[in-house]
Design a protein around this motif. Structure first.
Motif, PDB file in Angstrom:
ATOM      1  N   ASN A   1      -3.626 -11.700   0.071  1.00  0.00           N
ATOM      2  CA  ASN A   1      -4.676 -10.724  -0.596  1.00  0.00           C
ATOM      3  C   ASN A   1      -4.172  -9.261  -0.917  1.00  0.00           C
ATOM      4  OD1 ASN A   1      -6.724 -12.411  -0.797  1.00  0.00           O
ATOM      5  ND2 ASN A   1      -7.988 -11.545   0.807  1.00  0.00           N
TER       6      ASN A   1
ATOM      7  N   VAL B   1      -3.554  -7.940  -5.368  1.00  0.00           N
ATOM      8  CA  VAL B   1      -3.959  -6.546  -5.649  1.00  0.00           C
ATOM      9  C   VAL B   1      -2.790  -5.723  -6.237  1.00  0.00           C
ATOM     10  CG1 VAL B   1      -5.114  -4.439  -5.061  1.00  0.00           C
ATOM     11  CG2 VAL B   1      -6.027  -6.600  -4.147  1.00  0.00           C
TER      12      VAL B   1
ATOM     13  N   ARG C   1     -12.125  -4.432   3.061  1.00  0.00           N
ATOM     14  CA  ARG C   1     -12.542  -5.467   2.566  1.00  0.00           C
ATOM     15  C   ARG C   1     -11.315  -6.432   2.223  1.00  0.00           C
ATOM     16  NH1 ARG C   1     -16.977  -3.781  -2.215  1.00  0.00           N
ATOM     17  NH2 ARG C   1     -18.557  -3.182  -0.714  1.00  0.00           N
ATOM     18  N   ILE C   2     -10.181  -6.157   1.950  1.00  0.00           N
ATOM     19  CA  ILE C   2      -9.161  -6.879   1.646  1.00  0.00           C
ATOM     20  C   ILE C   2      -8.850  -7.413   2.913  1.00  0.00           C
ATOM     21  CG2 ILE C   2      -6.681  -6.884   1.014  1.00  0.00           C
ATOM     22  CD1 ILE C   2      -7.171  -4.960  -0.945  1.00  0.00           C
TER      23      ILE C   2
ATOM     24  N   ARG D   1     -20.966  -6.400   2.770  1.00  0.00           N
ATOM     25  CA  ARG D   1     -21.748  -7.464   2.703  1.00  0.00           C
ATOM     26  C   ARG D   1     -20.981  -8.553   3.361  1.00  0.00           C
ATOM     27  NH1 ARG D   1     -24.955  -8.912  -2.576  1.00  0.00           N
ATOM     28  NH2 ARG D   1     -26.607  -7.365  -2.591  1.00  0.00           N
TER      29      ARG D   1
ATOM     30  N   LEU E   1      -4.363   2.030  -4.643  1.00  0.00           N
ATOM     31  CA  LEU E   1      -5.660   1.572  -4.355  1.00  0.00           C
ATOM     32  C   LEU E   1      -5.690   1.274  -2.601  1.00  0.00           C
ATOM     33  CD1 LEU E   1      -6.682  -0.522  -7.312  1.00  0.00           C
ATOM     34  CD2 LEU E   1      -7.758   1.583  -6.422  1.00  0.00           C
TER      35      LEU E   1
ATOM     36  N   ASP F   1      -7.334   3.379  -0.264  1.00  0.00           N
ATOM     37  CA  ASP F   1      -8.758   3.579  -0.116  1.00  0.00           C
ATOM     38  C   ASP F   1      -9.282   2.721   0.935  1.00  0.00           C
ATOM     39  OD1 ASP F   1     -11.497   3.258  -0.424  1.00  0.00           O
ATOM     40  OD2 ASP F   1     -11.314   2.655  -2.416  1.00  0.00           O
TER      41      ASP F   1
ATOM     42  N   LEU G   1     -11.902  -0.349   0.149  1.00  0.00           N
ATOM     43  CA  LEU G   1     -11.195  -1.452  -0.392  1.00  0.00           C
ATOM     44  C   LEU G   1     -10.220  -2.035   0.680  1.00  0.00           C
ATOM     45  CD1 LEU G   1     -10.505  -3.003  -2.808  1.00  0.00           C
ATOM     46  CD2 LEU G   1      -8.919  -1.339  -3.368  1.00  0.00           C
TER      47      LEU G   1
ATOM     48  N   ILE H   1      -9.782 -16.555   4.898  1.00  0.00           N
ATOM     49  CA  ILE H   1      -8.723 -17.435   4.280  1.00  0.00           C
ATOM     50  C   ILE H   1      -7.756 -17.890   4.947  1.00  0.00           C
ATOM     51  CG2 ILE H   1      -7.187 -15.740   2.736  1.00  0.00           C
ATOM     52  CD1 ILE H   1      -8.431 -19.205   1.573  1.00  0.00           C
TER      53      ILE H   1
ATOM     54  N   LEU I   1       0.873  -6.495  -6.218  1.00  0.00           N
ATOM     55  CA  LEU I   1       1.713  -7.065  -7.373  1.00  0.00           C
ATOM     56  C   LEU I   1       1.436  -8.060  -8.511  1.00  0.00           C
ATOM     57  CD1 LEU I   1       4.152  -8.220  -4.378  1.00  0.00           C
ATOM     58  CD2 LEU I   1       4.728  -6.575  -5.873  1.00  0.00           C
TER      59      LEU I   1
ATOM     60  N   TRP J   1     -11.711 -10.335   3.813  1.00  0.00           N
ATOM     61  CA  TRP J   1     -11.356 -11.527   3.140  1.00  0.00           C
ATOM     62  C   TRP J   1     -10.128 -12.149   3.226  1.00  0.00           C
ATOM     63  CZ3 TRP J   1     -16.113 -12.078   2.165  1.00  0.00           C
ATOM     64  CH2 TRP J   1     -16.724 -10.963   1.615  1.00  0.00           C
TER      65      TRP J   1
ATOM     66  N   GLU K   1      -1.349  -1.411  -8.602  1.00  0.00           N
ATOM     67  CA  GLU K   1      -2.396  -0.546  -8.318  1.00  0.00           C
ATOM     68  C   GLU K   1      -2.096  -0.068  -6.674  1.00  0.00           C
ATOM     69  OE1 GLU K   1      -4.168   0.870 -10.695  1.00  0.00           O
ATOM     70  OE2 GLU K   1      -4.223  -0.647 -12.392  1.00  0.00           O
TER      71      GLU K   1
ATOM     72  N   LYS L   1       0.790 -13.925  -5.541  1.00  0.00           N
ATOM     73  CA  LYS L   1       0.059 -14.578  -4.377  1.00  0.00           C
ATOM     74  C   LYS L   1       0.610 -15.776  -3.773  1.00  0.00           C
ATOM     75  CE  LYS L   1      -4.706 -14.990  -3.184  1.00  0.00           C
ATOM     76  NZ  LYS L   1      -6.186 -15.523  -3.492  1.00  0.00           N
TER      77      LYS L   1
END
Lengths: 316, 445, 299
Positions: free
Chosen positions: C265, C269, C14-15, C149, C5, C8, C11, C22, C271, C18, C2, C276
């Motif tokens: 991350n 999303v 956020r990626i 959030r 994506l 965006d 998105l 990690i 691949l 996060w 995707e 990962k």
């Protein structure tokens, strides 16, 4: 080249051939078939280590050899006894390519790249775009060497694996005592010096990589056609990459018999201890490994020789 | 050292030939010896050897221990009643449990299976977990001609593969396609009318990249296509086994504007994905139906308020049950808790049933002859045990598999116990209540 | 899968967030390994198991005594640091100087020993070894920025980790202990000649390395579930990070960890999940093949 067999070689070969009769039980037949497969795998790893290149991702080639052989049988209808030798050619081809790419890497940089390679190959095998070939996580069933309708087929299966193991074992000792072997040893000890004395280090290291990956592929093909009758992406798991290192180091690295000795002792100890069926069994295996490497840092094979020569020394 | 050890080629060959001939001679003697010693039919055995394959160690051992406990409980119960009556000997024989460790490893699973059939020479095997492990162990078991009631595999291929004699195996478990079908039907029949009455339901699926996840996903896909269900898959993502961080994947799924997000994974993966989605990403969607493998008291405890209104597709759980097995199941859960201090999981239940199925097959066959046991396993029809099965009768038949009666539950937050509690919502024949749409639900459109 | 994506912005942000969370855990893990490797040149694959031991220790201390896990982390670090020193003495010192391969061998044995001792202990305490998660008093609270959030736990982890790393960096650069450590790391023989007790530095650096792993583990346990077997692969990825970031380089390990967190991350999303794990090694292989000595290495 020295074409005579040594006493040790005769003992090893004879033992491999008579084992099924010392332990006449289908359980041990199965177990020893598996151990011989692991021996080939460990020998393949040892040949690479002989050139000073340490692979931590040999499972990649184990798996590639296995998948290629199974796919050749499935899609081209070739006989199993042919594909187990043809399939690993594909592993060797990829090994040749990887060997060329990692040539210039320092010792454990190379280890990390090979480790990563096994993770990457697994990701490719389970990728949706490869489903048509590998069937993803479902895996593929593999034809056995000998049909189960055949009388004594387990014994035959063992002897097919045994003969291949013996050939691989003798070849590895021939390699170690050939021009190639001497060159590899020189490169491993001091690459710059070897180059100065006219050894084409690049050539020999790549040759070692190719031979090693071919043999790893061969052991993978034997694994799926002779033992599991099934291949799935789990074959690329980390522990399958660690096994040859454990066997070879425990047995004795850079000796021809070490990998076989290690595979037999470690795998037997592990399997027999696992009868306890508790976490204590694995703690025990871990402690055993620590003891081996602390008391025999050059492996059990050299320890045995040390003991033998000590006894002889006392006698004379 | 080389030159001193070297001997001539001729000597070597002569020695080798002598050794081989001697070996083969002794070998043939041994082989003839061992194969001709078969137990005489009239000799009364001390008990029925029942083998268990499970993961006592390694990454699969959390589930493996559940299987071990279910097995031991069933064996203890049967032995407390004196064992199994075998007509051939006109006597009740106790079960002798023999446990072998799969070690979460393919090679050791083969060794474990080989020990069961070749060394312990068990009369019947139950259990086993993980399809890649069981596939590899099957040839050894088929070879030894030992009947095996498989419980821990969700792929029907263990009883349909053609390269070995699968008549020795029966599968007592709902398969991936069956699970997938009921997930799709719950979505189409219970969720869709309430959420999207005038259009297709928008579904995002994230599944574990493993044989299990692939099986479930393919089941959902196949049923949707075959039955032409009003579902649109707007996002399909995969995560690796043991994944803990779903934020990126869920963010991508949310961007595809789904009504429903279906995570297919083990218990920790499911909890993490729902918690991260609801709590951290603020996704106000319908979650599930998730896999029955989450059915564990920890799921209800750990999921917390985030799991309000989420769905599970299941056949057994600690706080709900199919009406046809309700009382028996309650009894079992209490006994399990008393014996082991923890509650049973779905695998523990399956293997508990499998021990009773094995005992029943031996009793009906009236013999410990393996061929007779195998034929009885395939032909017998018995009442359902603790797992609800379609029609209430267990019958493996020529298919060699017995599926389960799957149903859907919705979880609601219970203020009294401060935990989630389930209510059956599908199928309508046994539903306790209707599917409820969460009040803060954000439609995918 | 995707690919579009990620364009965006919501998105993507956020990626990235996060990924950083990690990533900071990878950074701590890689930093610990790097200290051990830098000083002792030991390849310890069991680092991930030590991390998980730390996570379990924090989990048990905080749940048995009902203390805020954030306050138990220093205790955990101290205990694991001492255990680490013990491991160095009993396992790594006896084989020191035999060969690099023997170290890998012994660390594989250590993985077996630690995993199974942990599993047996947890089985006896908990009666089952299912994955667990450390809960803090802030588990359900978060700051909201529009649709975004931020759970307080994560903010605390980010801030705590960065503060700690800054402090740590100052100690290594400014104090005399730090100088001795760096001296041993750069030239062991010279350091020994200068009167530095290198064996002691070895033991201490192993202790520091393992206590950093314990910190990484405790943070990991706060943000996700973990079990006995969750440590192996992150540790091997941490090796990839220190090769990329430069052997012995502290900023290299930190930045490398953060980059890996982000890369993983995005890979998941774009691949698919199987990539990962592979992405770390894909980056490593490409970099090393183009530049065999690593990004910051000398030719």
């Amino acid at each position: 080249m020295n074409k005579k067999f040594t006493k040790v070689q005769i003992i090893v070969i004879a033992l491999i051939l008579i084992l099924p009769f010392i332990f006449p039980d289908p359980y041990y037949l199965q177990l020893f078939s598996m151990i011989l497969m692991f021996s080939i795998y460990a020998i393949s790893w040892n040949i690479l280590a002989y050139s000073g290149q340490v692979s931590l991702g040999h499972a990649a080639f184990l798996g590639i050899g296995a998948y290629s052989s199974v796919l050749l049988v499935k899609n081209l209808g070739l006989p199993v006894l042919a594909t187990i030798f043809i399939g690993p050619l594909f592993a060797a081809l990829i090994g040749l390519g990887l060997g060329l790419l990692v040539l210039r890497l320092r010792e454990w940089f190379l280890s990390m790249v090979t480790f990563g390679f096994s993770v990457i190959v697994q990701a490719i095998v389970v990728d949706d775009r490869m489903r048509f070939l590998t069937d993803g996580w479902n895996g593929l069933f593999a034809k056995p060497f000998v049909s189960s309708l055949f009388p004594y087929h387990q014994l035959l299966n063992y002897y097919i694996i045994a003969i291949i193991t013996i050939v691989v074992y003798i070849s590895s000792s021939l390699i170690f005592n050939s021009r190639l072997g001497y060159a590899l040893r020189a490169i491993e000890e001091n690459e710059t010096l070897a180059k100065i004395s006219g050894i084409n280090a690049t050539y020999y290291k790549v040759i070692a990589f190719t031979i090693s990956t071919y043999l790893a592929g061969l052991s993978g093909a034997i694994y799926v056609h002779g033992i599991t009758l099934f291949v799935s992406p789990e074959i690329f798991n980390i522990q399958n990459s660690f096994w040859p290192l454990i066997f070879t180091l425990a047995g004795g690295i850079k000796t021809t018999e070490g990998p076989i000795l290690g595979a037999f002792l470690i795998w037997l100890a592990w399997t027999e201890l696992s009868r306890i069926a508790s976490y204590y069994a694995l703690i025990g295996v871990g402690i055993l490994l620590v003891i081996i490497i602390v008391f025999a840092p050059k492996g059990l094979y050299s320890l045995i020789f040390k003991i033998i020569s000590n006894i002889r020394g006392k006698q004379t | 050292m080389r030159s001193s050890n070297a001997i001539t080629k001729t000597t070597a060959i002569i020695i080798a030939v002598i050794v081989i001939i001697a070996a083969i001679a002794t070998g043939i003697y041994f082989y003839l010896g061992t194969t001709s010693v078969s137990p005489t039919a009239k000799e009364i055995p001390t008990g029925i050897k029942i083998g268990l394959l499970t993961h006592v160690t390694g990454p699969a051992s959390p589930t493996g221990l559940d299987i071990l406990r279910g097995f031991q409980l069933a064996v203890e119960e049967i032995n407390a009643q004196g064992g199994v009556y075998v007509k051939e000997f006109d006597k009740k024989l106790p079960l002798i449990p023999i446990i072998e460790d799969q070690q979460s490893d393919q090679q050791q699973t083969i060794n474990a299976a080989s020990r069961l059939v070749n060394q312990h020479k068990v009369d019947i095997i139950v259990g086993g977990f993980g399809s890649a492990f069981i596939y590899a162990a099957q040839p050894v078991i088929a070879q030894s001609q030992t009947p095996y009631v498989i419980t821990g595999v969700s792929t029907p291929r263990v009883v349909t593969r053609t390269d070995i004699d699968v008549s020795w195996f029966v599968l007592y478990q709902a398969t991936g396609p069956e699970h997938g079908a009921s997930i799709a039907l719950i979505l189409a029949e219970a969720v869709k009318p309430a959420v999207a009455p005038n259009r297709n339901l928008r579904v995002a699926i994230i599944y574990q990249d493993s044989p299990f996840g692939q099986d479930f996903f393919e089941g959902i896909n196949k049923t949707t296509n075959e039955k032409n269900l009003p579902l649109t898959f707007v996002y399909i993502g995969k995560f690796k086994v043991g994944e803990t961080d779903f934020r990126a994947l869920l963010s991508a799924a949310a961007a595809a504007k789904p009504d429903v997000i279906v995570p297919i994974g083990f218990i920790a993966e499911t909890i993490n994905s729902i918690k991260q989605g609801v709590n951290e990403l603020g996704l106000k969607k319908i979650w599930g139906p998730v896999c029955v493998c989450v059915e564990d008291v920890n799921y209800y405890k750990n999921l917390g308020k985030e799991g309000d209104y989420s769905l599970i597709q299941t056949y057994f759980g600690p706080y709900h049950s199919h009406p046809s097995v309700r009382d028996k199941l309650k009894n079992f859960i209490n006994k399990f808790k008393e014996r082991w201090g923890v509650l049973p999981g779905s695998q523990g239940l399956s293997v508990y049933d499998a021990v009773y199925i094995a005992a029943k097959a031996i009793e009906i066959a009236g013999s410990l002859d393996k061929t007779k046991i195998r034929d009885t396993l395939r032909s017998m029809t018995i009442d359902q045990l603790l797992t609800p099965v379609p029609g209430g009768k267990i019958h493996f038949g020529s298919k060699g598999q017995q599926g389960f009666d799957l149903y859907g539950v919705q979880l609601r937050w219970d203020e009294n116990v401060k935990e989630l509690r389930p209510k059956i919502i599908w199928p309508s024949s046994i539903a306790e209540t209707r599917f409820e749409v969460p009040p803060d639900f954000q439609s995918g459109e | 899968m995707e690919f579009f994506l990620i364009f965006d912005p919501e998105l993507a942000s956020r990626i990235i967030f996060w990924g950083l969370i990690i990533g900071i855990i990878y950074s701590l893990l890689a930093l610990g390994l790097n200290i051990i490797f830098g000083v002792m040149k030991v390849v310890n694959f069991a680092h991930g198991e030590i991390m998980i031991t730390g996570a379990y220790l924090t989990f048990f201390i905080s749940s048995f005594f009902s203390i805020n896990p954030l306050f138990t982390i220093p205790i955990t670090m101290l205990v694991i640091g001492l255990i680490g020193m013990g491991i160095e003495r009993t396992f790594f010192r006896p084989i020191k100087g035999t060969s690099k391969l023997n170290e890998i061998f012994i660390s594989i044995a250590l993985i077996l020993i630690i995993q199974n001792i942990l599993a047996q202990t947890i089985l006896e305490v908990n009666k089952e070894i299912k994955p667990v998660r450390i809960t803090t008093p802030y588990t359900y609270s978060f700051a909201e920025f529009g649709s975004f959030r931020l759970p307080y736990d994560y903010l605390i982890i980010l801030v705590a980790a960065f503060l700690f790393l800054a402090l740590f960096y100052t100690i290594i650069i400014k104090t005399s202990f730090g100088r001795r450590l760096r001296a041993t790391s750069q030239n062991r023989n010279a350091a020994e000649l200068m009167g530095i007790n290198v064996e002691r530095i070895d033991m201490i650096s192993f202790g520091i390395g393992t206590s950093l792993a314990a910190m990484a583990g405790s943070f990991l346990g706060i943000i996700t579930h973990f079990d006995v077997y969750s440590g192996t692969l992150p540790a091997i990825k941490a090796f990839a990070i220190i090769i990329l970031g430069g052997l012995g380089s502290i900023p290299g390990a930190i930045i490398g960890g953060l980059i890996l967190g982000l890369a993983e991350n995005f890979a998941a999303v774009i691949l698919g999940g199987a990539w990962k794990d592979a992405i770390a090694f894909l980056i490593l292989s490409i970099v090393l093949i183009l530049k065999p000595s690593g990004i910051f290495g000398k030719e």
